[in-house]
Design a protein around this motif. Structure first.
Motif, PDB file in Angstrom:
ATOM      1  N   GLU A   1     -16.897  26.116 -30.051  1.00  0.00           N
ATOM      2  CA  GLU A   1     -17.675  25.570 -28.959  1.00  0.00           C
ATOM      3  C   GLU A   1     -18.928  26.393 -28.762  1.00  0.00           C
ATOM      4  O   GLU A   1     -18.814  27.428 -28.437  1.00  0.00           O
ATOM      5  CB  GLU A   1     -16.732  25.531 -27.659  1.00  0.00           C
ATOM      6  CG  GLU A   1     -16.026  24.341 -27.478  1.00  0.00           C
ATOM      7  CD  GLU A   1     -15.143  24.645 -26.310  1.00  0.00           C
ATOM      8  OE1 GLU A   1     -15.224  23.889 -25.282  1.00  0.00           O
ATOM      9  OE2 GLU A   1     -14.256  25.581 -25.924  1.00  0.00           O
ATOM     10  N   LYS A   2     -19.828  25.450 -28.546  1.00  0.00           N
ATOM     11  CA  LYS A   2     -21.251  26.059 -28.005  1.00  0.00           C
ATOM     12  C   LYS A   2     -21.232  26.588 -26.734  1.00  0.00           C
ATOM     13  O   LYS A   2     -20.396  26.108 -25.967  1.00  0.00           O
ATOM     14  CB  LYS A   2     -22.420  24.945 -28.211  1.00  0.00           C
ATOM     15  CG  LYS A   2     -22.662  24.598 -29.583  1.00  0.00           C
ATOM     16  CD  LYS A   2     -23.931  24.075 -29.817  1.00  0.00           C
ATOM     17  CE  LYS A   2     -23.685  22.322 -29.758  1.00  0.00           C
ATOM     18  NZ  LYS A   2     -24.965  21.721 -30.068  1.00  0.00           N
ATOM     19  N   ALA A   3     -21.636  27.618 -26.297  1.00  0.00           N
ATOM     20  CA  ALA A   3     -21.558  28.161 -24.914  1.00  0.00           C
ATOM     21  C   ALA A   3     -21.842  27.271 -23.812  1.00  0.00           C
ATOM     22  O   ALA A   3     -20.757  27.045 -22.983  1.00  0.00           O
ATOM     23  CB  ALA A   3     -22.546  29.460 -24.913  1.00  0.00           C
ATOM     24  N   VAL A   4     -22.896  26.274 -24.270  1.00  0.00           N
ATOM     25  CA  VAL A   4     -23.330  25.215 -23.257  1.00  0.00           C
ATOM     26  C   VAL A   4     -22.060  24.224 -22.983  1.00  0.00           C
ATOM     27  O   VAL A   4     -22.157  23.616 -22.008  1.00  0.00           O
ATOM     28  CB  VAL A   4     -24.587  24.777 -23.391  1.00  0.00           C
ATOM     29  CG1 VAL A   4     -25.613  25.843 -23.426  1.00  0.00           C
ATOM     30  CG2 VAL A   4     -24.497  24.001 -24.792  1.00  0.00           C
ATOM     31  N   ASP A   5     -21.315  24.120 -23.917  1.00  0.00           N
ATOM     32  CA  ASP A   5     -20.157  23.002 -23.965  1.00  0.00           C
ATOM     33  C   ASP A   5     -18.727  23.442 -23.457  1.00  0.00           C
ATOM     34  O   ASP A   5     -18.245  22.621 -23.182  1.00  0.00           O
ATOM     35  CB  ASP A   5     -20.072  22.525 -25.204  1.00  0.00           C
ATOM     36  CG  ASP A   5     -21.356  21.717 -25.888  1.00  0.00           C
ATOM     37  OD1 ASP A   5     -22.037  21.237 -24.974  1.00  0.00           O
ATOM     38  OD2 ASP A   5     -21.401  21.803 -27.064  1.00  0.00           O
ATOM     39  N   ILE A   6     -18.656  24.857 -23.175  1.00  0.00           N
ATOM     40  CA  ILE A   6     -17.426  25.387 -22.764  1.00  0.00           C
ATOM     41  C   ILE A   6     -17.153  24.750 -21.183  1.00  0.00           C
ATOM     42  O   ILE A   6     -17.916  25.091 -20.466  1.00  0.00           O
ATOM     43  CB  ILE A   6     -17.500  26.816 -22.873  1.00  0.00           C
ATOM     44  CG1 ILE A   6     -17.442  27.203 -24.360  1.00  0.00           C
ATOM     45  CG2 ILE A   6     -15.956  27.373 -22.223  1.00  0.00           C
ATOM     46  CD1 ILE A   6     -17.560  28.699 -24.446  1.00  0.00           C
ATOM     47  N   ASP A   7     -15.744  24.178 -21.316  1.00  0.00           N
ATOM     48  CA  ASP A   7     -15.483  23.847 -19.892  1.00  0.00           C
ATOM     49  C   ASP A   7     -14.677  25.134 -19.148  1.00  0.00           C
ATOM     50  O   ASP A   7     -13.600  25.556 -19.683  1.00  0.00           O
ATOM     51  CB  ASP A   7     -14.372  22.754 -20.232  1.00  0.00           C
ATOM     52  CG  ASP A   7     -13.792  22.363 -18.567  1.00  0.00           C
ATOM     53  OD1 ASP A   7     -13.885  23.234 -17.589  1.00  0.00           O
ATOM     54  OD2 ASP A   7     -13.474  21.016 -18.556  1.00  0.00           O
ATOM     55  N   VAL A   8     -15.479  26.024 -18.426  1.00  0.00           N
ATOM     56  CA  VAL A   8     -14.824  26.885 -17.989  1.00  0.00           C
ATOM     57  C   VAL A   8     -13.673  26.926 -16.967  1.00  0.00           C
ATOM     58  O   VAL A   8     -12.702  27.684 -17.290  1.00  0.00           O
ATOM     59  CB  VAL A   8     -16.137  27.766 -17.095  1.00  0.00           C
ATOM     60  CG1 VAL A   8     -15.554  29.102 -16.568  1.00  0.00           C
ATOM     61  CG2 VAL A   8     -17.288  28.203 -18.002  1.00  0.00           C
ATOM     62  N   ASP A   9     -13.726  26.012 -16.208  1.00  0.00           N
ATOM     63  CA  ASP A   9     -12.499  25.707 -15.424  1.00  0.00           C
ATOM     64  C   ASP A   9     -11.153  25.630 -16.452  1.00  0.00           C
ATOM     65  O   ASP A   9     -10.243  25.940 -16.040  1.00  0.00           O
ATOM     66  CB  ASP A   9     -12.701  24.289 -14.401  1.00  0.00           C
ATOM     67  CG  ASP A   9     -13.569  24.575 -13.412  1.00  0.00           C
ATOM     68  OD1 ASP A   9     -13.723  26.036 -13.025  1.00  0.00           O
ATOM     69  OD2 ASP A   9     -14.046  23.874 -12.920  1.00  0.00           O
ATOM     70  N   ARG A  10     -11.431  24.826 -17.480  1.00  0.00           N
ATOM     71  CA  ARG A  10     -10.402  24.416 -18.503  1.00  0.00           C
ATOM     72  C   ARG A  10      -9.988  25.959 -19.076  1.00  0.00           C
ATOM     73  O   ARG A  10      -8.693  26.188 -19.322  1.00  0.00           O
ATOM     74  CB  ARG A  10     -10.584  23.482 -19.467  1.00  0.00           C
ATOM     75  CG  ARG A  10      -9.677  23.263 -20.382  1.00  0.00           C
ATOM     76  CD  ARG A  10      -9.925  21.988 -21.242  1.00  0.00           C
ATOM     77  NE  ARG A  10      -9.334  22.023 -22.519  1.00  0.00           N
ATOM     78  CZ  ARG A  10     -10.102  22.383 -23.452  1.00  0.00           C
ATOM     79  NH1 ARG A  10     -11.228  22.256 -23.606  1.00  0.00           N
ATOM     80  NH2 ARG A  10      -9.305  22.582 -24.818  1.00  0.00           N
ATOM     81  N   ALA A  11     -10.900  26.696 -19.471  1.00  0.00           N
ATOM     82  CA  ALA A  11     -10.550  27.697 -20.029  1.00  0.00           C
ATOM     83  C   ALA A  11      -9.843  28.989 -19.163  1.00  0.00           C
ATOM     84  O   ALA A  11      -8.992  29.898 -19.436  1.00  0.00           O
ATOM     85  CB  ALA A  11     -12.012  28.474 -20.776  1.00  0.00           C
TER      86      ALA A  11
END
Length: 135
Positions: A83-93
Motif C-alpha cells: 500500500e502506498k503511504a498516501v492510500d493507507i487507512d490509518v483508522d483501519r490499521a
C-alpha cells in the motif's frame, strides 16, 4: 542523475510504478539500497517500508513480505500485499493493531494462533508507521 524503473506488484495487480534514483527497503537479511546499474539479484523481503527516492522527493510503500528483483535498469517488488503511504487507512490499521494485540493477550491459544496474531500486529504497525513516515 541516472534513474531506474521501479514496479511494486501484488497478486491483485500493480500498486506503484515510477522512475527513481534509489530504492531502499528491508530484506530478510537486512537493509538494502539499490541504485541504477546495480548487479542483478533477488532477495526475500521482510515486513517493512520501501523508500523510493527521486530528486528531493521520497515516496513510501508498506509491504508485507515478498521478493525484490533487481536488474541494472529496473527493480521489481513482488509483494504479498502493498500500500502506498498516501492510500493507507490509518483508522483501519489501528483497529487491526488492537485486534492483534487482544489475540496476543488471550491466554488460551495455540502456537499457530499466536504466530498469526504476531504477524497481523507487525503488518498493522508497519502500515501505521509508513503512513506517518515513521520507521
Amino acid at each position: 542523475m541516472k534513474t531506474m524503473k521501479v514496479s511494486v506488484v501484488t497478486p491483485d495487480g500493480p500498486v506503484h510504478e515510477s522512475e527513481v534514483e534509489m530504492v531502499s527497503t528491508k530484506a530478510q537479511s537486512g537493509e538494502l539500497g539499490v541504485l541504477p546499474g546495480h548487479i542483478p539479484m533477488v532477495a526475500p523481503l521482510a515486513i517493512g517500508a520501501v523508500r523510493l527516492k527521486n530528486g528531493g522527493k521520497t515516496d513510501f510503500v508498506a509491504v508485507t513480505g515478498g521478493f525484490l528483483e533487481v536488474r541494472p535498469d529496473q527493480v521489481t517488488i513482488l509483494a504479498q500485499a502493498a500500500e502506498k503511504a498516501v492510500d493507507i487507512d490509518v483508522d483501519r490499521a489501528l483497529r487491526a493493531k488492537e485486534r492483534a494485540e487482544q489475540r496476543l493477550n488471550e491466554s488460551k491459544q495455540s502456537a499457530i494462533d499466536f504466530k498469526r496474531a504476531e504477524l497481523a500486529l507487525r503488518r498493522a504497525v508497519n502500515r501505521i508507521n509508513v503512513s506517518k513516515g515513521d520507521f
